[in-house]
Design a protein around this motif. Sequence first.
Motif, PDB file in Angstrom:
ATOM      1  N   GLU A  62      -5.420 -13.874  -6.598  1.00 52.57           N
ATOM      2  CA  GLU A  62      -4.774 -13.717  -5.299  1.00 52.57           C
ATOM      3  C   GLU A  62      -5.843 -13.302  -4.308  1.00 52.57           C
ATOM      4  O   GLU A  62      -6.943 -12.908  -4.708  1.00 52.57           O
ATOM      5  N   TYR A  63      -5.554 -13.426  -3.026  1.00 50.88           N
ATOM      6  CA  TYR A  63      -6.578 -13.119  -2.024  1.00 50.88           C
ATOM      7  C   TYR A  63      -6.707 -11.594  -1.907  1.00 50.88           C
ATOM      8  O   TYR A  63      -6.221 -10.971  -0.972  1.00 50.88           O
ATOM      9  N   SER A  64      -7.408 -11.021  -2.888  1.00 52.25           N
ATOM     10  CA  SER A  64      -7.469  -9.569  -3.004  1.00 52.25           C
ATOM     11  C   SER A  64      -8.798  -9.150  -3.607  1.00 52.25           C
ATOM     12  O   SER A  64      -9.161  -9.597  -4.700  1.00 52.25           O
ATOM     13  N   LEU A  65      -9.513  -8.294  -2.901  1.00 51.91           N
ATOM     14  CA  LEU A  65     -10.744  -7.724  -3.440  1.00 51.91           C
ATOM     15  C   LEU A  65     -10.439  -6.841  -4.639  1.00 51.91           C
ATOM     16  O   LEU A  65     -11.205  -6.780  -5.603  1.00 51.91           O
ATOM     17  N   ARG A  66      -9.312  -6.171  -4.581  1.00 51.73           N
ATOM     18  CA  ARG A  66      -8.905  -5.307  -5.691  1.00 51.73           C
ATOM     19  C   ARG A  66      -8.724  -6.134  -6.966  1.00 51.73           C
ATOM     20  O   ARG A  66      -9.175  -5.755  -8.038  1.00 51.73           O
ATOM     21  N   PHE A 122       0.875  -1.172   0.000  1.00 53.72           N
ATOM     22  CA  PHE A 122       0.000   0.000   0.000  1.00 53.72           C
ATOM     23  C   PHE A 122       0.908   1.215   0.000  1.00 53.72           C
ATOM     24  O   PHE A 122       1.160   1.811   1.043  1.00 53.72           O
ATOM     25  N   ASP A 123       1.431   1.587  -1.137  1.00 54.83           N
ATOM     26  CA  ASP A 123       2.417   2.661  -1.187  1.00 54.83           C
ATOM     27  C   ASP A 123       1.762   4.033  -1.186  1.00 54.83           C
ATOM     28  O   ASP A 123       2.068   4.891  -0.384  1.00 54.83           O
ATOM     29  N   SER A 124       0.846   4.249  -2.096  1.00 55.85           N
ATOM     30  CA  SER A 124       0.158   5.529  -2.173  1.00 55.85           C
ATOM     31  C   SER A 124      -1.170   5.323  -2.856  1.00 55.85           C
ATOM     32  O   SER A 124      -1.369   4.368  -3.592  1.00 55.85           O
ATOM     33  N   GLU A 125      -2.096   6.242  -2.612  1.00 58.30           N
ATOM     34  CA  GLU A 125      -3.424   6.113  -3.174  1.00 58.30           C
ATOM     35  C   GLU A 125      -3.387   6.121  -4.697  1.00 58.30           C
ATOM     36  O   GLU A 125      -4.182   5.465  -5.352  1.00 58.30           O
ATOM     37  N   SER A 126      -2.465   6.860  -5.283  1.00 61.35           N
ATOM     38  CA  SER A 126      -2.410   6.975  -6.734  1.00 61.35           C
ATOM     39  C   SER A 126      -2.087   5.658  -7.413  1.00 61.35           C
ATOM     40  O   SER A 126      -2.403   5.452  -8.576  1.00 61.35           O
ATOM     41  N   SER A 127      -1.438   4.733  -6.676  1.00 55.72           N
ATOM     42  CA  SER A 127      -1.044   3.457  -7.274  1.00 55.72           C
ATOM     43  C   SER A 127      -2.116   2.395  -7.133  1.00 55.72           C
ATOM     44  O   SER A 127      -1.962   1.288  -7.644  1.00 55.72           O
ATOM     45  N   ILE A 128      -3.203   2.687  -6.438  1.00 51.01           N
ATOM     46  CA  ILE A 128      -4.246   1.697  -6.185  1.00 51.01           C
ATOM     47  C   ILE A 128      -5.258   1.718  -7.332  1.00 51.01           C
ATOM     48  O   ILE A 128      -5.854   2.756  -7.622  1.00 51.01           O
ATOM     49  N   THR A 129      -5.445   0.578  -7.961  1.00 53.43           N
ATOM     50  CA  THR A 129      -6.435   0.445  -9.020  1.00 53.43           C
ATOM     51  C   THR A 129      -7.104  -0.918  -8.907  1.00 53.43           C
ATOM     52  O   THR A 129      -6.411  -1.934  -8.886  1.00 53.43           O
ATOM     53  N   PRO A 130      -8.423  -0.975  -8.858  1.00 51.53           N
ATOM     54  CA  PRO A 130      -9.336   0.154  -8.734  1.00 51.53           C
ATOM     55  C   PRO A 130      -9.401   0.673  -7.295  1.00 51.53           C
ATOM     56  O   PRO A 130      -8.982  -0.020  -6.370  1.00 51.53           O
ATOM     57  N   LYS A 131      -9.921   1.874  -7.129  1.00 53.95           N
ATOM     58  CA  LYS A 131     -10.093   2.447  -5.793  1.00 53.95           C
ATOM     59  C   LYS A 131     -11.441   1.988  -5.234  1.00 53.95           C
ATOM     60  O   LYS A 131     -12.484   2.197  -5.843  1.00 53.95           O
ATOM     61  N   ILE A 132     -11.377   1.366  -4.056  1.00 49.67           N
ATOM     62  CA  ILE A 132     -12.564   0.750  -3.454  1.00 49.67           C
ATOM     63  C   ILE A 132     -12.907   1.450  -2.147  1.00 49.67           C
ATOM     64  O   ILE A 132     -12.036   1.689  -1.320  1.00 49.67           O
ATOM     65  N   CYS A 133     -14.182   1.752  -1.982  1.00 51.61           N
ATOM     66  CA  CYS A 133     -14.663   2.417  -0.771  1.00 51.61           C
ATOM     67  C   CYS A 133     -15.694   1.525  -0.088  1.00 51.61           C
ATOM     68  O   CYS A 133     -16.565   0.953  -0.747  1.00 51.61           O
ATOM     69  N   ILE A 134     -15.570   1.389   1.219  1.00 48.14           N
ATOM     70  CA  ILE A 134     -16.594   0.710   2.024  1.00 48.14           C
ATOM     71  C   ILE A 134     -17.288   1.755   2.880  1.00 48.14           C
ATOM     72  O   ILE A 134     -16.640   2.590   3.509  1.00 48.14           O
ATOM     73  N   THR A 135     -18.603   1.721   2.888  1.00 49.20           N
ATOM     74  CA  THR A 135     -19.368   2.594   3.771  1.00 49.20           C
ATOM     75  C   THR A 135     -20.236   1.740   4.683  1.00 49.20           C
ATOM     76  O   THR A 135     -20.666   0.641   4.301  1.00 49.20           O
ATOM     77  N   GLY A 136     -20.451   2.221   5.883  1.00 48.05           N
ATOM     78  CA  GLY A 136     -21.263   1.477   6.832  1.00 48.05           C
ATOM     79  C   GLY A 136     -21.730   2.351   7.969  1.00 48.05           C
ATOM     80  O   GLY A 136     -21.187   3.437   8.213  1.00 48.05           O
ATOM     81  N   SER A 137     -22.756   1.886   8.661  1.00 49.18           N
ATOM     82  CA  SER A 137     -23.274   2.571   9.845  1.00 49.18           C
ATOM     83  C   SER A 137     -23.019   1.665  11.037  1.00 49.18           C
ATOM     84  O   SER A 137     -23.395   0.484  11.006  1.00 49.18           O
ATOM     85  N   THR A 138     -22.389   2.200  12.071  1.00 47.51           N
ATOM     86  CA  THR A 138     -21.983   1.325  13.175  1.00 47.51           C
ATOM     87  C   THR A 138     -22.096   2.018  14.525  1.00 47.51           C
ATOM     88  O   THR A 138     -21.967   3.237  14.632  1.00 47.51           O
ATOM     89  N   VAL A 167      -9.026  -2.464   0.147  1.00 49.74           N
ATOM     90  CA  VAL A 167      -9.919  -1.314   0.311  1.00 49.74           C
ATOM     91  C   VAL A 167      -9.104  -0.106   0.770  1.00 49.74           C
ATOM     92  O   VAL A 167      -8.314  -0.211   1.711  1.00 49.74           O
ATOM     93  N   SER A 168      -9.301   1.031   0.123  1.00 47.26           N
ATOM     94  CA  SER A 168      -8.494   2.212   0.442  1.00 47.26           C
ATOM     95  C   SER A 168      -9.251   3.266   1.240  1.00 47.26           C
ATOM     96  O   SER A 168      -8.640   4.053   1.960  1.00 47.26           O
TER      97      SER A 168
END
Length: 542
Positions: free
Chosen positions: A259-263, A123-139, A158-159
């Motif tokens: 690989e074990y990766s959602l990305r 996880f070096d930087s946000e710019s290198s992450i493809t695709p960019k994944i967002c999780i939203t939740g209410s807790t 997930v970033s």
Amino acid sequence: MAGYRGGGSSASASASSAAGGGAAAFATRMLLLLTLLPLALAAFAFALQWRGGMRDPAGAAWPADTQRFPGMENSPLGSSSSGGGGSYFAVSSKSSSAGADCAEILGRSASSHGIQLYRGWSFDSESSITPKICITGSTSAGLHQILPWLYYHKVIGVSHFILFVEGEAAKPAVTSVLESIRGVKIIYRTKELKERQDKSRIWNETWLAGFFYKPCNYELFVKQSLNMEMAIIMARDAGMDWIIHLDTDELIHPAGAREYSLRRLLLDVPDNVDMVIFPNYESSIERDDIKDPFTEVSMFKKNYDHLPKDTYFGLYKEATRGNPNYFLTYGNGKSAARVQEHLRPNGAHRWHNYMKSPNEIKLEEAAILHYTYTKFSDLTSRRDRCGCKPTKEDVKRCFILEFDRLAFIIASTATEEEMRNWYREHVVWTDKDSNLKLLRKGVLTRIYAPMAIIRGLKESGVFTSAVTSAKAESIRKSSSMGLENKESILANVTAGQSALDVGHEELQATVRKILEMVDAQEEAMPPMSPPSFVELTESALS
């Protein structure tokens, strides 16, 4: 002649003896050469490595300046030397200080730190992450549940996290830690937020109308949908590619990817797909004293979508164990949606689009792991969050699913011993022979990857470091600065909601025209139990 023959024989014997001696000497020299050559090559290779002239290919994947997380010194994961091998969880950093600030190590600062969890993962930087994944939740959960949930999903790609917090989750001791983690946005359930959500266009539409003005689970379902609506705008502004709504008792299991990766899983989804559906698996606990579900539970009941129909029907009764449905709670999974124009929630389990019907696919191996009723205390905690009467009539007004209704009545009317017995009978899988049979048939399955990842993170000191780092930071701030921070957070929430309103205004005219052209909209998808044998039989006959 006799003398001649004797002399010839003697000469022949001498020649034969000389030839044999020469062959033996040659063989000895060859043997010596074959022995000395590997030793010489080994010595040469050792000399090159000693001088640094040759790199160890096994260690080449790890940076030379690898350092361990704080707290890893006594961990099995941090016991390796600091050379090329590195520890299993390592941080690449230009600083040589072993006591570097945890916030920097976790990648919160702008410097190029990266958490290397497996070889080749970073996880070096946000710019290198493809695709960019967002999780939203209410807790409303505490740190003991949110931190493992959050960092596990960081591990699988997930970033960004947009968390709507209230109750325990909204306490300063919790939010100060969460806000110190890179990529986490906290939204408080304030009066201002509620007033703005009361003006949402959702209230004037029909797809969620069946859940309005009802208590408990219905109220939560509406609240989640309103939060998802706001999260869409925030995710779009942050440049996200995918958005997923997830509760903090759910983990994504990205099986089936290379690989074990959602990305990696979402990267392989065709471009024309708008929504990806993850069938859910339900936790099947084997003890009634579970304290930490994410690290203690490994057995899950598969979704009917991932089972052959004859297996599902043939073992339905045995898998249900006298409960109302195949799953204790919902069985219709969760979904990930591409962040695009006109996207809207369709309840907590699905997404929709105002301008088209989303093109969706259902994954054949990946799943949502739902850790439901994993602790005995879940019975009373759910009871305490709802003020309904423990009657069969009133619980229908409060709870969507039948098992939740039964559990609420038991928790409200039974003694603790009766509750414990009921819990063991309906929730805990104590029959080892039955468990083994269902495991062999594929109804139950063992999944260890999330457990291993979260245990590794815990043992490496990531969770402890996050807490201690945030605590140290808060001590350095005065109480007045703390109040100013809170005001700043509220201002950010207001700004985010303002962006939501602006986005709604831009779409309002188009949406109004669409609503005029149709009699009714597709209703929101509620949490649904898996189909029963009777329901599927009736559906097949109709």
